[in-house]
Design a protein around this motif. Sequence first.
Motif, short mmCIF file in Angstrom:
data_model
loop_
_atom_site.label_atom_id
_atom_site.label_comp_id
_atom_site.label_asym_id
_atom_site.label_seq_id
_atom_site.Cartn_x
_atom_site.Cartn_y
_atom_site.Cartn_z
N ALA A 100 51.08 39.45 39.09
CA ALA A 100 52.11 39.69 38.07
C ALA A 100 52.60 41.12 38.22
CB ALA A 100 51.55 39.43 36.68
N ASP A 122 51.21 35.42 34.13
CA ASP A 122 50.13 36.23 33.56
C ASP A 122 48.88 35.45 33.20
OD1 ASP A 122 51.17 38.73 33.61
OD2 ASP A 122 52.01 38.68 31.60
N ARG A 139 46.61 31.30 29.72
CA ARG A 139 47.29 32.59 29.54
C ARG A 139 47.40 32.93 28.06
NH1 ARG A 139 52.73 32.78 28.22
NH2 ARG A 139 52.85 34.68 29.42
N ARG A 163 47.51 38.84 36.50
CA ARG A 163 47.68 40.28 36.33
C ARG A 163 46.88 41.07 37.36
NH1 ARG A 163 48.84 42.93 30.94
NH2 ARG A 163 50.96 42.66 31.60
#
Lengths: 333, 265
Positions: A100, A122, A139, A163
């Motif tokens: 991400a 994410d 998420r 992430r």
Amino acid sequence: MDYKGVWILAEQSRGRVQRISHELLTRARQLAHNRGTDVAAMIFGHNIRQSDLQELIDRGADRVVAVEAPQLEKFLPEPYAACMLKIIADYKPEIIIAGATSTGRTLMPYVAVRANAGLTADCTVLDIEQETGNLLQTRPAIGGNILATIKTPSHRPQMATVRPRSTKPAAKQHGRTGEIVRLKAPAHCLESRIKHVGFIPNESEHSLQESDIVVSAGRGIGKAENLPLVQRLADELRAALGASRDVVDRGWLSYPHQVGLSGKTVSPKLYFACGISGAIQHLAGMQTSETIVAVNTDADAQIFSVADFGIVGDIFEILPVLCERLKQAGSRQ
Amino acid sequence: MHIVVPIKQVPETNAVKMDEKTGTMIREGVEAIVNPLDLYAIETAVRLREQYEGDVVAISMGPPKAEAALREAVAMGCDSAVLLSDKAFAGSDTWATSYVLAAAIRKLNNYDLVICGERATDGDTGQVGPGIASSLDLPVATYVGKIEKFSNGYCRVHRLIEQGHEILDVKLPAVLTVVKEIANPRLPTLRGKQKARKIDIPVWGVDSLKVETGRLGLNGSPTRVVKIFRPKLARQCQKHVADDDQAVVQAVDKLVAFLQQKQLI
């Protein structure tokens, strides 16, 4: 559907493979294991170092496909999307995961729309649903107040971003073998309506995500003038300075300092929260830290539920005493 | 300069409370607001209009009450607004949302720029801006922190990435997603509010747009939410109360010992 294999989008900068690629391999190996399939990495760039491509194999890829051209040296959405769509057409990946990052978060949605694919941003947890083989993507949503598990039942590939720093890089295993394919990007994949005309590097190399220790300030500091108190602790601990969203929204510190769902995710050895209440939006960005210390006046503050060590008290009384003690401890060594 | 600004109405996430027993969101008393990050897109668009003339159209896909968000956009200076609302749109994921917004922008026809907020604070995906660009086959620059100039059909922007600012020339028409650095959103003026109260906001549904019905709403969405749950937060915190000078010293001593034991100092 004859889509198969777990693919990662590896990223390069100036021909060197970036750390996020190795983190993605950790995720991909786990998924491939659960799905009973292989891991492949796609990477777009120019003159990518061969030893870095081999390192992707060493860290868990079974196949690396590098698409290269001078125009791919830096990220541009259209040529990168064209190259990823070519990979999708040629190899039919069942799963594609990307970081991400500013690149992943731009490229993946651009491609997902064209490929008619499902995309989840994410993700904090990725898993395989045993009965169906579908990718389960978990998420945070609604400011981190809830976690949602999402799947893509009937579209392929299944795409997800994770992430940076939310997993450790996959370890090198010497002697691992795999196939490295270097392709010259076809000309029709290189058209771009965007041109790079310059670059201004960040003034201070912001080491928030690389730092072993992060000291963060929350709304409890009261006003911008009190920041030096927290900065002093950061200096004593040789730590990077972070902040909650409140502090950034009030303009006490700039956005690059922000830790949380709408800021950076950090996972340092020590996270030291000063006057942070622990909104879930903040916790989402730091709760994987190895050790968490919190100082807050409110004994019921949520930050204590993720902390290993907490002091219920006033940062204005505690931080000066602590800094003094750290100074003494430091000079004794 | 003709600009379209897609916006979203979101719950005020800071105020969201969760029902600990059921794990669901308590919606009562939670205000619906314009996605805070969309305010930067509106501000950017209105400033460009002030500088180069033209017009700014705000669009939003959502239930009928999302009209309130569009009225706020008009109060901030947008010239007109269109609400995209239809039962068929319900349950859309980012794919289907991008598809409908793109269809509406195509219908508006005359545009140089589509300016989006970087993401919405409820879904937090940041996927719809690039999704619209892809659906319309337009170039996209994300994380734009500055628009430097326009020349020869190009727009020069600064794109904030991890290592610094990229400077890009983007051919128009294009989609930009903007970040906080770009401008401080203005408050609605009294005149703006008056205009917003009176303005007629057309509602476009499936029949007004060139869309394939199979690509709309939940049925047209590749992704499915299968489970929603509360994050688990669990660490055993050793808590020390420091309510007087002596307790402060003791707590700090214990903390220093703890950090030493963990070899953090």
